[in-house]
Write a protein that holds these residues in place. Structure first.
Motif, PDB file in Angstrom:
ATOM      1  N   ARG A 127       0.882  -1.208   0.052  1.00 24.05           N
ATOM      2  CA  ARG A 127      -0.094  -0.020  -0.094  1.00 24.05           C
ATOM      3  C   ARG A 127       0.800   1.182   0.083  1.00 24.05           C
ATOM      4  O   ARG A 127       0.766   2.355  -0.814  1.00 24.05           O
ATOM      5  N   ARG A 150       1.027   3.999  -2.999  1.00 36.49           N
ATOM      6  CA  ARG A 150       0.282   5.443  -2.662  1.00 36.49           C
ATOM      7  C   ARG A 150       1.762   6.436  -2.718  1.00 36.49           C
ATOM      8  O   ARG A 150       1.487   7.590  -3.174  1.00 36.49           O
ATOM      9  N   ASP A 210      -5.378   0.007   4.872  1.00 34.17           N
ATOM     10  CA  ASP A 210      -5.698   0.643   3.928  1.00 34.17           C
ATOM     11  C   ASP A 210      -6.057   2.140   4.263  1.00 34.17           C
ATOM     12  O   ASP A 210      -5.641   3.200   3.684  1.00 34.17           O
TER      13      ASP A 210
END
Ligand code: PMP
Length: 444
Positions: free
Chosen positions: A341, A345, A426
């Motif tokens: 993640r 990002r 998340d």
């Protein structure tokens, strides 16, 4: 509200934490904060875990305190058995303290007494690494290499010497393999030992994975093996500080397991009690124990609250839950998810130079420019701004700025509880992304 506490920052006003449940802390206005840093890598089981609070109640009902100059206690003995059963090879005994600085302070004295007992009182030097943090008491601050923290207390500090940290992102040359870099950096230890006198060094102190000061920095492959060889060659003890990176945080119970070596002395704290009670410990090798046993018969140290039964009962319950619920497996699985993640990002983010770490101990490093790795002006206090924006969004993370040999770097450390799920991660990364982008607008 006027507070009578000398808080960490006198100018800042702190929300009042009144409750905690799972990965969240709740303040007096009912606002919830996701604890994505475990405070400072402390709350490994999150907050309000019923098994831990039950164990604490049961111990409080039986016996809250018995001074260790009179008694040992069942929770202290059981916790020691549990810690030794899973300790690195050669570790045979436990010494209890109340936190990380106390653990380092005692480890330094333990190392010195070991040499004195063995007839080598001339050993008087400690070597550690620049830009390291090992605690705020005088001995711990002395071996710590954080220039800013040491500055005003310099005249009070004991003599300690510093070599470079092993920090590939900043210091590995483009034409150098990670292994060659690891060896080159570790060899600085040998050079320093020879400079000080080959029979004059007590111990080398280092974190296997550097936490607060550099931000989840793992060592280059082979670095610690070479460090171990050098320590053995000169009779220097290896003290590994796992106060922050230990007790499961990196996916194995001890971070050093992933380096294939054993220390002589190891410090643990934060995740040991998971924040339910203040407790730290030193794990020491059989040879250290034997030097006391065959020498003066005791370790010349001690604090009133060492081996506190409530703290030991809480820590034992924390360690039992980690085993029972197979949480180290979750640390590894959620660690991999967190890395994915963070890459999604921030992998192409123009101000994120590095994404790194191991298990649920990861960080991003912020730079002005990815190619040159130029840092932001410290006066802009980017890390403080990120912390503030994240708190406004209901996220606790651990941004820090440091001085690396005069250079400044900002990073954000994440250390969520071992019980976190994919959707928790998340949400953490989504909120962190927002906090970072808002903060960068004011400095970039
Ligand atoms: N060593 C390390 C590696 C740490 O991260 C810390 C705390 N951040 C300490 C020692 C000191 O621990 P404490 O704050 O519990 O005294």
């Amino acid at each position: 509200m006027t507070s009578r506490i000398l808080h960490r920052s006198i100018t800042h006003s702190y929300p009042v934490a009144v409750g905690g449940e799972g990965i969240r802390i709740i303040d007096s206005n009912g606002k919830q904060y996701i604890d994505a840093s475990g405070g400072a890598a402390v709350s490994c089981l999150g907050h309000g875990h019923p098994d831990i609070t039950r164990a604490m109640h049961e111990q409080a009902d039986k016996l809250a305190f018995a001074h260790t100059s009179f008694f040992t206690t069942e929770p202290a003995e059981r916790l020691a058995d549990e810690l030794i059963a899973h300790a690195p090879k050669g570790i045979s005994h436990v010494y209890y303290v109340s936190g990380g600085s106390e653990a380092i302070e005692a480890a330094l004295k333990m190392a010195r007494q070991y040499h004195v007992e063995r007839g080598e009182p001339q050993r008087k030097h400690f070597i550690a690494r620049r830009q390291s943090y090992h605690g705020n008491t005088v001995g711990a601050l002395s071996v710590g290499g954080n220039a800013w923290r040491r500055q005003q207390f310099a005249p009070m500090l004991i003599e300690a010497h510093h070599i470079a940290p092993c920090f590939e992102y900043r210091d590995r040359r483009p034409d150098e393999t990670p292994e060659a870099y690891g060896t080159r950096t570790a060899d600085e230890l040998e050079a320093k030992i020879l400079e000080l006198g080959k029979d004059s060094v007590i111990a080398f102190v280092a974190e296997p994975v550097v936490g607060a000061t550099l931000g989840a920095v793992t060592a280059a492959p082979g670095y610690f093996k070479r460090i171990r060889e050098i320590c053995d060659k000169y009779g220097v003890l290896l003290i590994l500080d796992e106060v922050m990176c230990g007790m499961g945080r990196t996916g194995t119970l001890h971070a050093v397991e992933q380096e294939g070596i054993s220390p002589d002395i190891m410090t643990i704290a934060k995740g040991l009690g998971g924040g339910y009670q203040p407790i730290g410990a030193i794990l020491l090798g059989q040879h250290i124990f034997d030097s006391f046993k065959n020498g003066s018969g005791f370790f010349q140290h001690g604090h009133t609250y060492l081996g506190h039964p409530m703290a030991c009962a809480a820590a034992l319950a924390v360690q039992e839950v980690i085993k029972r619920d197979k949480l180290l497996d979750n640390v590894q699985a959620m660690g991999a998810h967190l890395m994915d993640r963070l890459q999604d990002r921030f992998g192409n983010h123009r101000h994120v130079g590095d994404i790194r770490g191991r298990g649920l101990f990861q960080a991003i490093e912020l730079v002005q420019d990815r190619a040159s790795k130029a840092t932001f002006d410290p006066a802009k206090k980017l890390n403080a701004r990120i912390k503030q924006e994240a708190m406004a969004l209901g996220l606790m993370c651990y941004p820090m700025g440091g001085t690396i040999d005069g250079k400044h770097g900002d990073h954000v450390l994440l250390a969520p509880p071992f019980i976190c799920t994919k959707s928790d991660i998340d949400l953490i990364v989504e909120k962190l992304g927002e906090a970072v982008d808002i903060s960068l607008k004011s400095v970039a």
